[in-house]
Design a protein around this motif. Structure first.
Motif, PDB file in Angstrom:
ATOM      1  N   PRO A  49       0.800  -1.228   0.000  1.00  0.00           N
ATOM      2  CA  PRO A  49       0.000   0.000   0.000  1.00  0.00           C
ATOM      3  C   PRO A  49       0.835   1.281   0.000  1.00  0.00           C
ATOM      4  N   PRO A  50       1.891   1.400   0.833  1.00  0.00           N
ATOM      5  CA  PRO A  50       2.679   2.644   0.795  1.00  0.00           C
ATOM      6  C   PRO A  50       3.356   2.888  -0.551  1.00  0.00           C
ATOM      7  N   ALA A  51       3.966   1.834  -1.117  1.00  0.00           N
ATOM      8  CA  ALA A  51       4.644   2.006  -2.404  1.00  0.00           C
ATOM      9  C   ALA A  51       3.646   2.340  -3.505  1.00  0.00           C
ATOM     10  N   ARG A  52       2.512   1.637  -3.522  1.00  0.00           N
ATOM     11  CA  ARG A  52       1.509   1.925  -4.544  1.00  0.00           C
ATOM     12  C   ARG A  52       0.994   3.360  -4.418  1.00  0.00           C
ATOM     13  N   THR A  53       0.857   3.836  -3.176  1.00  0.00           N
ATOM     14  CA  THR A  53       0.408   5.215  -2.968  1.00  0.00           C
ATOM     15  C   THR A  53       1.413   6.206  -3.531  1.00  0.00           C
ATOM     16  N   MET A  54       2.697   5.967  -3.300  1.00  0.00           N
ATOM     17  CA  MET A  54       3.713   6.873  -3.816  1.00  0.00           C
ATOM     18  C   MET A  54       3.784   6.820  -5.346  1.00  0.00           C
ATOM     19  N   LEU A  55       3.561   5.656  -5.923  1.00  0.00           N
ATOM     20  CA  LEU A  55       3.523   5.557  -7.382  1.00  0.00           C
ATOM     21  C   LEU A  55       2.331   6.337  -7.940  1.00  0.00           C
TER      22      LEU A  55
END
Length: 272
Positions: A49-55
């Motif tokens: 979730p954090p990485a997808r949010t930053m992407l």
């Protein structure tokens, strides 16, 4: 996509660190695209979730974003070669998955490489747990480039090799405190190499063959980035810049076997 600059991020088994790296990129205000290539043993590091949010944040800001799984693993050099092959950008910034960039760092790197007209410009990673650890002897080799960096051949045993100490611990922070004068946007200085965050002129990188030497190396190796930087600097010159703006996350390495150094296997000056 901008086409001018692309940030290339190889990653493996670092979901927390990658999200932090992406957060640093999302806070930049310079135009660039991003490519993340994953070689994790399990789920991709960008599949959290954090990485997808930053992407999503990067895409919302107008960045071109590419993610992929690149398996099987054939070593660091092959992974970098594959990332490079997938990019058409004029400038490519290889940023490791354990580096957080302060706001303005990418703009500073791009400004420096354009103005200096050299083959590469690097931002040495800073270990902030060492801020109180001052090492004057390790800072002694510091020397500014007075103008455009000149081509120079670097290898173990040369005087230039001794500059490697400049990037230990929090040395880049202490160099900035000593050598960046009021009003200076950035200061270019002589390096042995830079780890973790290096912007290349794509034409210079291609001219020396990029990471195309990877078949000559066993899958377990390191120093592939050092070898490429030596090749680029020998023909086109290169520099480090202060302020660095690259912060090392100080996580355990994902490359514990460092018994094979690329420069011991592939001659630095050999034709690509």
């Amino acid at each position: 996509m901008t086409g001018e600059l692309e940030v290339l991020v190889p990653t493996r088994d670092r979901p927390v660190e990658l999200a932090t790296t992406l957060a640093g990129l999302a806070a930049q205000d310079h135009p660039f695209d991003v490519a993340v290539s994953d070689q994790s043993d399990g789920p991709a590091s960008f599949d959290t979730p954090p990485a997808r949010t930053m992407l999503r944040a990067l895409r919302a800001a107008g960045r071109g974003v590419r993610t992929c799984r690149h398996l099987p693993r054939r070593g660091l050099a092959e992974h970098r070669a594959a990332l490079l092959a997938g990019s058409t950008a004029r400038y490519v910034l290889f940023c490791d998955d354990d580096v957080w960039l302060t706001p303005g760092a990418v703009a500073r790197l791009h400004s420096a490489i354009v103005e200096l007209g050299c083959g590469l410009v690097g931002a040495a990673v800073q270990g902030l747990s060492h801020l109180a650890d001052h090492r004057p002897a390790e800072l002694a080799p510091f020397e500014r480039w007075p103008g455009r960096p000149e081509p120079e051949r670097i290898s173990p045993g040369t005087a230039a090799w001794g500059r490697w100490t400049l990037h230990n611990a929090a040395n880049p922070v202490h160099l900035e405190q000593r050598h960046v004068r009021p009003g200076e946007r950035w200061v270019a200085y002589k390096i042995a190499w830079v780890g973790g965050c290096v912007l290349y002129d794509r034409r210079a990188l291609d001219a020396v063959g990029g990471f195309g030497f990877w078949p000559e190396l066993p899958a377990s190796h390191c120093g592939e980035d050092v070898l490429v930087q030596w090749r680029v600097m020998e023909r086109f010159g290169g520099a480090g810049i202060l302020p660095s703006g690259a912060v090392h996350l100080e996580s355990p390495t994902t490359v514990p076997d460092r018994s094979v150094q690329a420069w011991d296997v592939v001659a630095p000056g050999a034709a690509p």
